[in-house]
Enzyme design. Structure first.
Site, PDB file in Angstrom:
ATOM      1  N   PRO A  91      37.357  -7.738  44.669  1.00  0.00           N
ATOM      2  CA  PRO A  91      38.365  -6.698  44.449  1.00  0.00           C
ATOM      3  C   PRO A  91      39.785  -7.196  44.700  1.00  0.00           C
ATOM      4  O   PRO A  91      40.740  -6.534  44.317  1.00  0.00           O
ATOM      5  CB  PRO A  91      37.995  -5.616  45.475  1.00  0.00           C
ATOM      6  CG  PRO A  91      36.607  -5.929  45.914  1.00  0.00           C
ATOM      7  CD  PRO A  91      36.440  -7.395  45.757  1.00  0.00           C
ATOM      8  N   GLU A 118      29.336  -7.874  52.562  1.00  0.00           N
ATOM      9  CA  GLU A 118      30.764  -7.632  52.819  1.00  0.00           C
ATOM     10  C   GLU A 118      31.646  -8.698  52.166  1.00  0.00           C
ATOM     11  O   GLU A 118      32.851  -8.737  52.399  1.00  0.00           O
ATOM     12  CB  GLU A 118      31.030  -7.566  54.319  1.00  0.00           C
ATOM     13  CG  GLU A 118      30.456  -6.321  54.979  1.00  0.00           C
ATOM     14  CD  GLU A 118      30.870  -5.029  54.280  1.00  0.00           C
ATOM     15  OE1 GLU A 118      32.078  -4.773  54.196  1.00  0.00           O
ATOM     16  OE2 GLU A 118      29.979  -4.293  53.807  1.00  0.00           O
ATOM     17  N   ARG A 156      32.145 -13.105  23.492  1.00  0.00           N
ATOM     18  CA  ARG A 156      32.338 -12.527  22.157  1.00  0.00           C
ATOM     19  C   ARG A 156      33.556 -13.118  21.442  1.00  0.00           C
ATOM     20  O   ARG A 156      33.713 -12.939  20.238  1.00  0.00           O
ATOM     21  CB  ARG A 156      32.420 -11.002  22.217  1.00  0.00           C
ATOM     22  CG  ARG A 156      33.586 -10.470  22.995  1.00  0.00           C
ATOM     23  CD  ARG A 156      33.571  -8.948  23.030  1.00  0.00           C
ATOM     24  NE  ARG A 156      33.825  -8.345  21.725  1.00  0.00           N
ATOM     25  CZ  ARG A 156      34.994  -8.393  21.093  1.00  0.00           C
ATOM     26  NH1 ARG A 156      36.024  -9.039  21.622  1.00  0.00           N
ATOM     27  NH2 ARG A 156      35.145  -7.824  19.913  1.00  0.00           N
ATOM     28  N   ASP A 171      39.289  -5.748  16.556  1.00  0.00           N
ATOM     29  CA  ASP A 171      39.377  -4.676  17.534  1.00  0.00           C
ATOM     30  C   ASP A 171      40.815  -4.400  17.903  1.00  0.00           C
ATOM     31  O   ASP A 171      41.562  -5.306  18.195  1.00  0.00           O
ATOM     32  CB  ASP A 171      38.602  -5.054  18.789  1.00  0.00           C
ATOM     33  CG  ASP A 171      37.144  -5.191  18.478  1.00  0.00           C
ATOM     34  OD1 ASP A 171      36.435  -4.195  18.595  1.00  0.00           O
ATOM     35  OD2 ASP A 171      36.742  -6.302  18.088  1.00  0.00           O
TER      36      ASP A 171
HETATM   37  C1  JEW Z   1      33.237  -6.991  44.127  1.00  0.00           C
HETATM   38  C2  JEW Z   1      32.234  -9.092  44.799  1.00  0.00           C
HETATM   39  C3  JEW Z   1      31.015  -8.901  47.051  1.00  0.00           C
HETATM   40  C4  JEW Z   1      34.902  -6.627  42.252  1.00  0.00           C
HETATM   41  C5  JEW Z   1      35.539  -5.509  41.789  1.00  0.00           C
HETATM   42  N1  JEW Z   1      34.158  -3.722  46.358  1.00  0.00           N
HETATM   43  C6  JEW Z   1      34.003  -4.165  47.354  1.00  0.00           C
HETATM   44  C7  JEW Z   1      33.802  -4.695  48.614  1.00  0.00           C
HETATM   45  C8  JEW Z   1      32.604  -5.312  48.951  1.00  0.00           C
HETATM   46  C9  JEW Z   1      32.500  -5.830  50.213  1.00  0.00           C
HETATM   47  C10 JEW Z   1      33.534  -5.743  51.139  1.00  0.00           C
HETATM   48  C11 JEW Z   1      34.699  -5.112  50.793  1.00  0.00           C
HETATM   49  C12 JEW Z   1      34.843  -4.569  49.516  1.00  0.00           C
HETATM   50  C13 JEW Z   1      31.450  -5.443  47.959  1.00  0.00           C
HETATM   51  N2  JEW Z   1      31.432  -6.748  47.346  1.00  0.00           N
HETATM   52  C14 JEW Z   1      32.000  -7.106  46.160  1.00  0.00           C
HETATM   53  C15 JEW Z   1      32.728  -6.366  45.244  1.00  0.00           C
HETATM   54  C16 JEW Z   1      32.989  -8.344  43.891  1.00  0.00           C
HETATM   55  C17 JEW Z   1      31.754  -8.463  45.944  1.00  0.00           C
HETATM   56  C18 JEW Z   1      30.851  -7.828  47.894  1.00  0.00           C
HETATM   57  C19 JEW Z   1      34.103  -6.199  43.244  1.00  0.00           C
HETATM   58  N3  JEW Z   1      35.174  -4.479  42.446  1.00  0.00           N
HETATM   59  N4  JEW Z   1      34.283  -4.893  43.340  1.00  0.00           N
HETATM   60  N5  JEW Z   1      36.441  -5.415  40.827  1.00  0.00           N
END
Ligand code: JEW
Length: 255
Positions: A91, A118, A156, A171
């Site tokens: 994220p 996490e 794609r 597109d």
């Molecule tokens: C994403 C990899 C690994 C990518 C996008 N969300 C969230 C989050 C997580 C753990 C701790 C804190 C926040 C879950 N998580 C992931 C989430 C990618 C991982 C663990 C991801 N949204 N979420 N764009």
């Protein structure tokens, strides 16, 4: 293009790559897909890929060792020079977009690291990943679905992957706008009729209608996209006309 995916759940990729356009791309030799279970690079007797976070807190963090070793195993089997893109899905990454997909599609080889729980030890981010991508601002359980989203958008764009199906260039999202409405048979479905112009056979008129629909829809639903798009003179005139109509129209009108 070669794609390597590091994950604790390689099975999550079997169905998406086992059918349809992805499968055809692999069968035709346009894409080679290599799935790596991070757990295969653990050495302790319980094969633990994760551990408790230093400093405390809920959940588990993926250990750096197995992830580094998995990437190093891929790198050492290559004969070419360095510069291998290693993409961490998270994220906190840079926002994914069609422009990022286009850039990635120019690479001969991509490696994706999919975290879970996490997330991954910060040293993976700092000293192993060369790129960090987010597919959007929402919370997911891991990087597998984001990796699939990125790979779908990239594959794609590769020549031959879409085969005889619509060209990736057609597109309207490729030029940053929404699409015009599509219809197929029957011309009258439960009393809902296909717009007359599409049955007319007048291709110039159809093209004009579709362009107007693209502008209308984008103005209505995603005005942020219109600000960024490069519009022609006719498009700009239409935007002005529609904006003037909307500002002077009856309250609550959808048109
Ligand atoms: C994403 C990899 C690994 C990518 C996008 N969300 C969230 C989050 C997580 C753990 C701790 C804190 C926040 C879950 N998580 C992931 C989430 C990618 C991982 C663990 C991801 N949204 N979420 N764009």
């Amino acid at each position: 293009m070669r794609i390597d995916i590091l994950t604790l759940f390689p099975q999550m990729f079997e169905a998406p790559f086992g059918f349809g356009i992805f499968k055809r791309a692999i069968d035709n030799g346009l894409v080679s897909l290599n799935l790596h279970n991070i757990r295969d690079h653990t050495h302790d007797k319980h094969h633990s890929a994760d551990d408790y976070p230093y400093g405390g807190g809920a959940g588990m963090v993926l250990r750096p060792g197995p992830i580094f070793e998995a990437v190093e195993a891929i790198r050492s089997a290559l004969d070419g020079p360095g510069g291998l893109p290693v993409i961490l899905l998270s994220p906190q990454g840079r926002p994914f977009s069609q422009a990022v997909a286009r850039d990635l599609s120019q690479q001969p080889h991509l490696v994706f690291i999919c975290g879970h729980y996490e997330g991954v030890d910060e040293r993976v981010r700092q000293h192993l990943a060369t790129d960090e991508i987010s597919i959007g601002d929402y919370v997911l359980t891991g990087g597998e679905v984001p990796a699939l989203v990125v790979i779908d958008a990239v594959l794609r764009l590769l020549p031959g992957v879409l085969g005889s199906e619509a060209s990736s260039l057609e597109d309207s999202h490729a030029e940053g706008l929404l699409e015009y409405p599509q219809y197929t048979r029957p011309a009258d479905f439960r009393g809902w009729k296909v717009p007359e112009v599409l049955l007319s056979g007048n291709h110039a008129q159809i093209a004009r209608w579709r362009r107007e629909q693209i502008i209308r829809r984008t103005l209505e639903r995603r005005p942020d996209l219109l600000d960024k798009a490069s519009l022609g003179l006719e498009d700009k005139k239409l935007v002005e006309r529609l904006t003037a109509l909307k500002d002077s129209g009856p309250t609550g009108s959808k048109e």
